[in-house]
Scaffold this active site. Structure first.
Site, PDB file in Angstrom:
ATOM      1  NE  ARG A  41      -4.147  -1.594   0.180  1.00 31.48           N
ATOM      2  CZ  ARG A  41      -4.233  -2.908  -0.073  1.00 31.48           C
ATOM      3  NH1 ARG A  41      -3.201  -3.568  -0.580  1.00 31.48           N
ATOM      4  NH2 ARG A  41      -5.364  -3.549   0.152  1.00 31.48           N
TER       5      ARG A  41
ATOM      6  CD  GLU B 286      -5.438   1.359   2.314  1.00 29.38           C
ATOM      7  OE1 GLU B 286      -5.283   1.980   1.254  1.00 29.38           O
ATOM      8  OE2 GLU B 286      -6.413   0.629   2.563  1.00 29.38           O
TER       9      GLU B 286
ATOM     10  CB  SER C 196      -8.686  -1.366   4.285  1.00 32.47           C
ATOM     11  OG  SER C 196      -9.062  -2.621   3.811  1.00 32.47           O
TER      12      SER C 196
HETATM   13  N1  EPU Z   1     -11.190 -10.435   9.979  1.00 32.01           N
HETATM   14  C1  EPU Z   1     -11.814 -10.476  11.209  1.00 32.01           C
HETATM   15  N2  EPU Z   1     -12.680  -9.471  11.544  1.00 32.01           N
HETATM   16  C2  EPU Z   1     -12.962  -8.462  10.682  1.00 32.01           C
HETATM   17  C3  EPU Z   1     -12.315  -8.405   9.430  1.00 32.01           C
HETATM   18  C4  EPU Z   1     -11.433  -9.407   9.099  1.00 32.01           C
HETATM   19  O1  EPU Z   1     -11.605 -11.375  11.999  1.00 32.01           O
HETATM   20  O2  EPU Z   1     -13.775  -7.608  11.043  1.00 32.01           O
HETATM   21  C5  EPU Z   1     -10.296 -11.527   9.606  1.00 32.01           C
HETATM   22  C6  EPU Z   1     -10.908 -12.318   8.440  1.00 32.01           C
HETATM   23  O3  EPU Z   1     -11.768 -13.313   8.894  1.00 32.01           O
HETATM   24  C7  EPU Z   1      -9.690 -12.876   7.760  1.00 32.01           C
HETATM   25  C8  EPU Z   1      -8.609 -11.814   8.026  1.00 32.01           C
HETATM   26  O4  EPU Z   1      -9.083 -10.995   9.091  1.00 32.01           O
HETATM   27  O5  EPU Z   1      -9.285 -14.086   8.357  1.00 32.01           O
HETATM   28  C9  EPU Z   1      -8.334 -10.953   6.807  1.00 32.01           C
HETATM   29  O6  EPU Z   1      -9.554 -10.376   6.376  1.00 32.01           O
HETATM   30  P1  EPU Z   1      -9.900 -10.146   4.822  1.00 32.01           P
HETATM   31  O7  EPU Z   1      -9.566 -11.327   4.005  1.00 32.01           O
HETATM   32  O8  EPU Z   1     -11.282  -9.613   4.786  1.00 32.01           O
HETATM   33  O9  EPU Z   1      -8.885  -9.056   4.362  1.00 32.01           O
HETATM   34  P2  EPU Z   1      -8.365  -7.754   5.103  1.00 32.01           P
HETATM   35  O10 EPU Z   1      -6.999  -8.026   5.634  1.00 32.01           O
HETATM   36  O11 EPU Z   1      -9.385  -7.283   6.056  1.00 32.01           O
HETATM   37  C10 EPU Z   1      -7.221  -6.820   2.933  1.00 32.01           C
HETATM   38  C11 EPU Z   1      -7.105  -5.511   2.219  1.00 32.01           C
HETATM   39  C12 EPU Z   1      -8.359  -5.220   1.416  1.00 32.01           C
HETATM   40  C13 EPU Z   1      -8.540  -6.361   0.417  1.00 32.01           C
HETATM   41  C14 EPU Z   1      -8.661  -7.679   1.206  1.00 32.01           C
HETATM   42  C15 EPU Z   1      -8.761  -8.896   0.321  1.00 32.01           C
HETATM   43  C16 EPU Z   1      -5.634  -4.141   3.570  1.00 32.01           C
HETATM   44  C17 EPU Z   1      -5.540  -2.989   4.517  1.00 32.01           C
HETATM   45  N3  EPU Z   1      -6.872  -4.456   3.180  1.00 32.01           N
HETATM   46  O12 EPU Z   1      -8.283  -6.706   3.893  1.00 32.01           O
HETATM   47  O13 EPU Z   1      -8.148  -4.020   0.684  1.00 32.01           O
HETATM   48  O14 EPU Z   1      -9.679  -6.170  -0.372  1.00 32.01           O
HETATM   49  O15 EPU Z   1      -7.468  -7.861   2.020  1.00 32.01           O
HETATM   50  O16 EPU Z   1      -7.524  -9.214  -0.231  1.00 32.01           O
HETATM   51  O17 EPU Z   1      -4.618  -4.714   3.180  1.00 32.01           O
HETATM   52  C18 EPU Z   1      -8.460  -1.665   0.821  1.00 32.01           C
HETATM   53  O18 EPU Z   1      -7.240  -1.543   0.856  1.00 32.01           O
HETATM   54  O19 EPU Z   1      -9.230  -0.648   0.853  1.00 32.01           O
HETATM   55  C19 EPU Z   1      -9.043  -2.987   0.783  1.00 32.01           C
HETATM   56  C20 EPU Z   1     -10.338  -3.154   0.823  1.00 32.01           C
END
Ligand code: EPU
Length: 337
Positions: free
Chosen positions: A164, A333, A237
């Site tokens: 990012r 972010e 995010s």
């Molecule tokens: N999780 C939780 N609680 C929550 C949210 C997530 O326990 O409220 C857990 C999920 O169950 C999962 C892990 O955290 O095991 C990761 O969650 P997720 O796959 O939803 O991805 P993320 O880390 O929350 C990142 C990116 C997103 C991108 C997704 C999918 C960042 C800051 N965010 O989110 O990007 O779409 O992975 O690859 O890296 C963005 O940057 O605006 C964005 C949406």
């Protein structure tokens, strides 16, 4: 070039707060970039480039010139047996461009379907999702270097891409991206290892991977998990997933066995910030005009017509609570102005 005064930024960014800019202009050509920057320099005021406004929170009046990037166009510049090179205007809508590539059968960006924003913002944030980052398909970036008042081409390796982040994010006012050159694959490699994509493809009658199937799976996942900015103000995010050393990870997992983390090197782990925030009790919580989204704690949502500073203060409370429970300092972010 038409420069307007005292313009509301409410409809120009996805949080929809009613903050203002002293001056505002649209840029639809490379000449307009030069003219507007010259104008701001002569007036000795700051400038700010706005794409779709989907990753920014304005917390006060912008006392300068906001420039809305509207340079358009998708042009094929080279084709080999295995690759296609495209030059794309910075103002093109990102999802529209990804869908265009999927339709043509050119692979590389399908996992990045439905990310809000413009093409010019993609290298700045090095946007990423479902195991893929924009940098994987960017060949070079054309930008106006305001320090030398010239357009330059930066190759992928010059862009300092990271999680990012990029050269453009580190030095926010120096470069104004006018177009991005992408390299796409005619024999795509499908990236379906990310759990959620695998599941959706499997549910759909064990559907074979294809660019279309992956793009549709990503669209389905994102639509279920992320609020639509036109319905509910947000910027995806709000925080980054923090990186910690193996030693810190081991201490954390001993105390919190359910913590979600992924090894990213021999000595580093990436923690799911969404889990940390949820475990602090924020998921679905609302305070005044602001809330932590009920389906994804990494997303902060703006319910009504509150000021930007209220959203910022809410994010500060989340940061403080994660810090006091886990000793982890979350980084935003979203760009804050
Ligand atoms: N999780 C939780 N609680 C929550 C949210 C997530 O326990 O409220 C857990 C999920 O169950 C999962 C892990 O955290 O095991 C990761 O969650 P997720 O796959 O939803 O991805 P993320 O880390 O929350 C990142 C990116 C997103 C991108 C997704 C999918 C960042 C800051 N965010 O989110 O990007 O779409 O992975 O690859 O890296 C963005 O940057 O605006 C964005 C949406």
């Amino acid at each position: 070039m038409e420069i307007k005064e005292n313009i509301s930024l409410q409809s120009l960014h996805s949080f929809g707060c009613n903050e203002k800019a002293n001056y505002f202009a649209k840029i639809d050509s490379i000449e307009a970039i030069e003219k507007c920057i010259q104008w701001a320099k002569e007036k000795d005021i700051p400038y700010f480039i706005l794409g779709a406004g989907s990753n920014i929170l304005f917390t006060k009046t912008f006392e300068g010139l906001v420039l809305k990037m509207e340079i358009m166009g998708i042009k094929k510049i080279k084709e080999t047996a295995s690759e296609v090179f495209l030059e794309v205007g910075a103002g093109e809508n990102w999802h529209h461009f990804v869908s265009y590539c999927v339709q043509k059968g050119w692979g590389g960006l399908e996992n990045l379907s439905l990310i809000p924003g413009t093409v010019g913002a993609a290298p700045i944030e090095n946007i990423g999702a479902y195991g893929v980052e924009a940098k994987d398909s960017i060949a070079s970036v054309t930008a106006y270097d305001t320090q030398i008042a010239q357009f330059i081409i930066l190759q992928n390796s010059d862009c300092a891409f990271g999680y990012r982040t990029s050269l453009f994010k580190m030095d926010k006012t120096r470069y104004i991206i006018s177009s991005v050159q992408f390299v796409l694959q005619k024999q795509p490699i499908f990236r379906t290892e990310y759990g959620a994509i695998k599941e959706v493809l499997h549910q759909k009658n064990n559907k074979q991977a294809s660019l279309d199937a992956i793009a549709n799976a990503v669209i389905q996942i994102r639509s279920e998990k992320y609020p639509h900015p036109q319905k509910l103000g947000n910027a995806g995010s709000f925080f980054k997933n923090p990186t910690v050393t193996k030693a810190i990870f081991e201490t954390l997992i001993a105390a919190y066995p359910k913590i979600i983390a992924y090894p990213i090197s021999d000595n580093a782990y990436k923690l799911a910030a969404g889990w940390l925030i949820e475990d602090c009790g924020w998921k679905g919580k609302q305070k005044g005009n602001v809330g932590c989204y009920e389906k994804q704690s990494l997303v902060i949502v703006h319910y009504n017509n509150g000021p930007g500073i209220e959203i910022f203060n809410f994010s500060e409370e989340i940061i403080q609570s994660v810090l006091s429970k886990f000793g982890i300092l979350l980084e935003r972010e979203v760009v804050i102005y």
